[in-house]
Motif scaffolding. Structure first.
Motif, PDB file in Angstrom:
ATOM      1  N   ALA A 114      34.989  35.587  49.223  1.00 48.69           N
ATOM      2  CA  ALA A 114      35.013  37.038  49.403  1.00 48.69           C
ATOM      3  C   ALA A 114      35.191  37.994  47.528  1.00 48.69           C
ATOM      4  CB  ALA A 114      36.657  36.553  49.351  1.00 48.69           C
ATOM      5  N   ARG A 115      35.132  37.267  46.483  1.00 47.33           N
ATOM      6  CA  ARG A 115      34.825  37.652  45.360  1.00 47.33           C
ATOM      7  C   ARG A 115      33.243  38.054  45.354  1.00 47.33           C
ATOM      8  NH1 ARG A 115      39.007  34.127  43.695  1.00 47.33           N
ATOM      9  NH2 ARG A 115      37.094  32.810  42.492  1.00 47.33           N
ATOM     10  N   VAL A 116      32.806  37.223  45.508  1.00 46.37           N
ATOM     11  CA  VAL A 116      31.059  37.163  45.384  1.00 46.37           C
ATOM     12  C   VAL A 116      30.488  38.090  46.005  1.00 46.37           C
ATOM     13  CG1 VAL A 116      29.382  35.814  45.609  1.00 46.37           C
ATOM     14  CG2 VAL A 116      30.807  34.606  44.282  1.00 46.37           C
ATOM     15  N   ARG A 117      31.414  38.430  47.880  1.00 43.60           N
ATOM     16  CA  ARG A 117      30.486  39.199  48.559  1.00 43.60           C
ATOM     17  C   ARG A 117      30.574  40.785  48.047  1.00 43.60           C
ATOM     18  NH1 ARG A 117      31.318  37.230  54.650  1.00 43.60           N
ATOM     19  NH2 ARG A 117      30.452  39.336  55.257  1.00 43.60           N
ATOM     20  N   ARG A 118      31.958  40.784  47.605  1.00 44.42           N
ATOM     21  CA  ARG A 118      32.217  42.276  46.865  1.00 44.42           C
ATOM     22  C   ARG A 118      31.127  42.585  45.933  1.00 44.42           C
ATOM     23  NH1 ARG A 118      37.823  39.947  47.611  1.00 44.42           N
ATOM     24  NH2 ARG A 118      37.710  38.654  45.814  1.00 44.42           N
ATOM     25  N   GLU A 119      31.140  41.610  44.548  1.00 44.47           N
ATOM     26  CA  GLU A 119      30.841  41.758  43.847  1.00 44.47           C
ATOM     27  C   GLU A 119      28.815  41.460  43.549  1.00 44.47           C
ATOM     28  OE1 GLU A 119      28.637  41.612  39.744  1.00 44.47           O
ATOM     29  OE2 GLU A 119      30.521  41.642  40.201  1.00 44.47           O
ATOM     30  N   TYR A 120      28.606  41.499  44.705  1.00 42.20           N
ATOM     31  CA  TYR A 120      27.292  41.184  45.913  1.00 42.20           C
ATOM     32  C   TYR A 120      26.878  42.737  46.335  1.00 42.20           C
ATOM     33  CZ  TYR A 120      25.864  36.684  44.618  1.00 42.20           C
ATOM     34  OH  TYR A 120      25.045  35.281  43.285  1.00 42.20           O
ATOM     35  N   ARG A 121      28.186  44.130  46.729  1.00 45.47           N
ATOM     36  CA  ARG A 121      28.074  44.520  47.295  1.00 45.47           C
ATOM     37  C   ARG A 121      27.045  46.214  45.829  1.00 45.47           C
ATOM     38  NH1 ARG A 121      31.638  42.977  50.955  1.00 45.47           N
ATOM     39  NH2 ARG A 121      33.673  43.870  49.457  1.00 45.47           N
ATOM     40  N   ARG A 122      27.974  45.230  45.121  1.00 50.44           N
ATOM     41  CA  ARG A 122      27.989  46.164  43.867  1.00 50.44           C
ATOM     42  C   ARG A 122      26.682  46.341  43.334  1.00 50.44           C
ATOM     43  NH1 ARG A 122      34.054  45.226  42.854  1.00 50.44           N
ATOM     44  NH2 ARG A 122      32.821  43.646  42.049  1.00 50.44           N
ATOM     45  N   ARG A 123      26.387  45.125  42.985  1.00 51.05           N
ATOM     46  CA  ARG A 123      24.440  44.950  42.989  1.00 51.05           C
ATOM     47  C   ARG A 123      23.810  44.903  43.795  1.00 51.05           C
ATOM     48  NH1 ARG A 123      24.254  40.122  38.812  1.00 51.05           N
ATOM     49  NH2 ARG A 123      26.644  40.585  38.152  1.00 51.05           N
ATOM     50  N   ARG A 124      24.198  45.341  44.965  1.00 46.64           N
ATOM     51  CA  ARG A 124      22.743  46.403  45.829  1.00 46.64           C
ATOM     52  C   ARG A 124      23.060  47.497  45.565  1.00 46.64           C
ATOM     53  NH1 ARG A 124      25.201  42.659  49.737  1.00 46.64           N
ATOM     54  NH2 ARG A 124      26.621  44.098  51.045  1.00 46.64           N
ATOM     55  N   THR A 125      24.022  48.167  45.834  1.00 42.37           N
ATOM     56  CA  THR A 125      24.343  49.307  44.960  1.00 42.37           C
ATOM     57  C   THR A 125      23.265  50.362  43.834  1.00 42.37           C
ATOM     58  OG1 THR A 125      26.909  50.313  46.134  1.00 42.37           O
ATOM     59  CG2 THR A 125      25.794  51.487  44.598  1.00 42.37           C
ATOM     60  N   ALA A 126      23.694  49.428  43.451  1.00 45.79           N
ATOM     61  CA  ALA A 126      22.793  49.594  41.743  1.00 45.79           C
ATOM     62  C   ALA A 126      21.049  48.872  41.966  1.00 45.79           C
ATOM     63  CB  ALA A 126      23.275  48.173  40.584  1.00 45.79           C
ATOM     64  N   PHE A 127      20.872  48.068  42.479  1.00 45.61           N
ATOM     65  CA  PHE A 127      19.272  47.990  42.644  1.00 45.61           C
ATOM     66  C   PHE A 127      18.886  49.592  43.479  1.00 45.61           C
ATOM     67  CE2 PHE A 127      16.239  46.985  46.009  1.00 45.61           C
ATOM     68  CZ  PHE A 127      15.109  46.733  45.013  1.00 45.61           C
ATOM     69  N   VAL A 128      19.428  50.184  44.640  1.00 47.25           N
ATOM     70  CA  VAL A 128      19.700  51.376  45.623  1.00 47.25           C
ATOM     71  C   VAL A 128      19.332  51.953  44.898  1.00 47.25           C
ATOM     72  CG1 VAL A 128      19.948  52.416  47.257  1.00 47.25           C
ATOM     73  CG2 VAL A 128      20.050  49.705  47.898  1.00 47.25           C
ATOM     74  N   GLU A 129      20.661  52.987  43.805  1.00 43.95           N
ATOM     75  CA  GLU A 129      20.270  53.604  42.960  1.00 43.95           C
ATOM     76  C   GLU A 129      19.397  53.458  42.162  1.00 43.95           C
ATOM     77  OE1 GLU A 129      23.612  53.180  40.568  1.00 43.95           O
ATOM     78  OE2 GLU A 129      25.148  53.789  42.316  1.00 43.95           O
ATOM     79  N   ILE A 130      18.652  52.996  41.752  1.00 45.18           N
ATOM     80  CA  ILE A 130      17.119  52.368  40.965  1.00 45.18           C
ATOM     81  C   ILE A 130      16.093  52.440  41.992  1.00 45.18           C
ATOM     82  CG2 ILE A 130      16.062  51.011  39.056  1.00 45.18           C
ATOM     83  CD1 ILE A 130      18.400  50.776  37.538  1.00 45.18           C
TER      84      ILE A 130
END
Length: 438
Positions: free
Chosen positions: A342-358
């Motif tokens: 569950a923690r990792v899934r939340r972290e990966y959502r943040r990482r996907r967001t960072a990727f899409v921003e760039i």
């Protein structure tokens, strides 16, 4: 050195000197090798410590040994004719190449908490060897894990513990009993294709870009086995539609083919039930791994075996580390795997967001382990990858995921799991500049 034959009719220090000198000249002792302390060697040989001290002093005087607060050892700078090269003098080590943005590398920084350390202490306190098929305790826990997360009811005896997905694939193909044609997705995961090829199987690429359930979307009737990732097609992360799943099961029935389902990273994303849940004929073997949810360093996975292959697979199993199995079992029993996921899934959502921003034009996988950046037509994929590598970015080209020749869109495959989030943003910015400059 305990086998030195002591002749008490001759001076003892001279005998020790001769023995050590002989070991150095014939390379049984190499430059830098440690020697026993004078006290230890005297006790081993049953002689006075003074005799050993005298011998060591002579060898130091000859330039064969050196002494330091850390003990006595063969002089690291010594060069013996015909022997190994002298150990290089210590100096600044070159910085290792960075592995930023490496595809498939999970974010392991969230793992090393108190519960994880406690599980390893418990396993280390009582090391246990397990049957080749795996720990009964871990197999039962995996069966429950699969029931809760993948909606598939299996028993512990349906599961064998493996050294990862590649080991599971090796097992099930070997248990098939004959080499033949293996249908593989194209594009697909390169390292899984290496296993059957090394075992002598012929690969039949199946174009996964085809829509519907036509002949390009399913293997032909000559396939003996089919390797698929229905819930995570590499490298785009697409999921197989329901109609194609039923068509695939029907194609396997007509060909009397085994289906090997790689359920890669299903715990990290919202997915359809696995093919195994639709299998009414015992035709599907499912590969699972702890590499993406925990860490690849475990080298631990599992294989859900069809009934017809269960006995043969059991005969072919090789044991995996009992310590690793027990630590993971203790972690699962303490609800560590569910909470960590569950923690990792939340972290990966943040990482996907960072990727899409760039990279708004990019295609991030839902799991967060990989993303694809398409390149403009005419841009040399190999050149972009080379420039990225020069910047310490371990990205890969899309071409490496294809096995068949033909027109294909160029692209860069990268991972979002390595390093902290701030570091990821920095390296994505470097990638952006590199791609834009191509």
């Amino acid at each position: 050195m305990t086998h030195v034959q002591i002749d008490r009719s001759r001076p003892l220090p001279a005998q020790i000197v001769e023995d050590v000198r002989g070991r150095i000249t014939d390379s049984r002792l190499a430059p830098g090798d440690p020697l026993p302390s004078t006290r230890v060697l005297a006790r081993q040989l049953g002689i006075s410590r003074g005799s050993v001290v005298s011998a060591y002093e002579q060898l130091v005087g000859e330039g064969l040994l050196i002494t330091s607060p850390g003990g006595t050892r063969v002089d690291p700078s010594l060069r013996v004719p015909g022997g190994p090269a002298a150990a290089p003098a210590p100096g600044p080590r070159p910085a290792p190449p960075r592995g930023d943005l490496k595809p498939g590398e999970p974010a392991t920084g969230l793992l090393t908490g108190a519960l994880w350390r406690s599980a390893w202490r418990a396993a280390a306190a009582r090391p246990t060897a397990h049957p080749a098929a795996g720990s009964e305790r871990l197999r039962a826990l995996v069966a429950e894990h699969v029931r809760l997360t993948r909606s598939v009811r299996v028993e512990a005896h349906d599961i064998v513990i493996t050294a990862g997905a590649r080991d599971g694939l090796r097992l099930v193909l070997a248990a098939r009993g004959r080499r033949g044609t293996l249908a593989v997705e194209d594009p697909g995961y390169p390292s899984l294709r290496h296993v059957p090829r090394a075992m002598g199987w012929r690969l039949q690429p199946v174009d996964t870009r085809a829509a519907g359930t036509g002949p390009r979307a399913t293997p032909d009737r000559h396939a003996d086995a089919i390797l698929v990732t229905p819930n995570h097609q590499f490298p785009t992360g697409a999921q197989m539609p329901a109609a194609r799943r039923f068509a695939l099961l029907e194609a396997a029935r007509r060909a009397d083919a085994l289906i090997v389902e790689d359920d890669y990273d299903s715990a990290l994303r919202q997915t359809h039930p696995p093919l195994l849940a639709l299998d009414a004929e015992g035709r599907v073997a499912m590969l699972g791994s702890f590499s993406t949810t925990l860490t690849p360093a475990l080298a631990l996975g599992y294989l859900i075996v069809p009934p017809l292959l269960r006995e043969r697979v059991a005969d072919l199993c090789l044991p995996t580390s009992g310590l690793v199995q027990d630590a993971v079992a203790a972690y699962m029993e303490a609800d560590g795997l569910r909470r960590h996921t569950a923690r990792v899934r939340r972290e990966y959502r943040r990482r996907r967001t960072a990727f899409v921003e760039i990279f708004p034009e990019g295609v991030p996988m839902e799991s967060g382990l990989r993303a694809v950046v398409p390149l403009r037509a005419g841009v040399g994929e190999d050149g972009v990858v080379a420039r990225c590598r020069a910047q310490g970015l371990a990205v890969e080209g899309m071409s490496g995921y294809w096995s068949a020749r033909g027109p294909r869109a160029p692209g860069i495959v990268l991972g979002l799991g390595t390093g902290p989030l701030d570091r990821l943003r920095e390296r994505l910015a470097v990638l952006r500049r590199t791609v834009d400059g191509s």
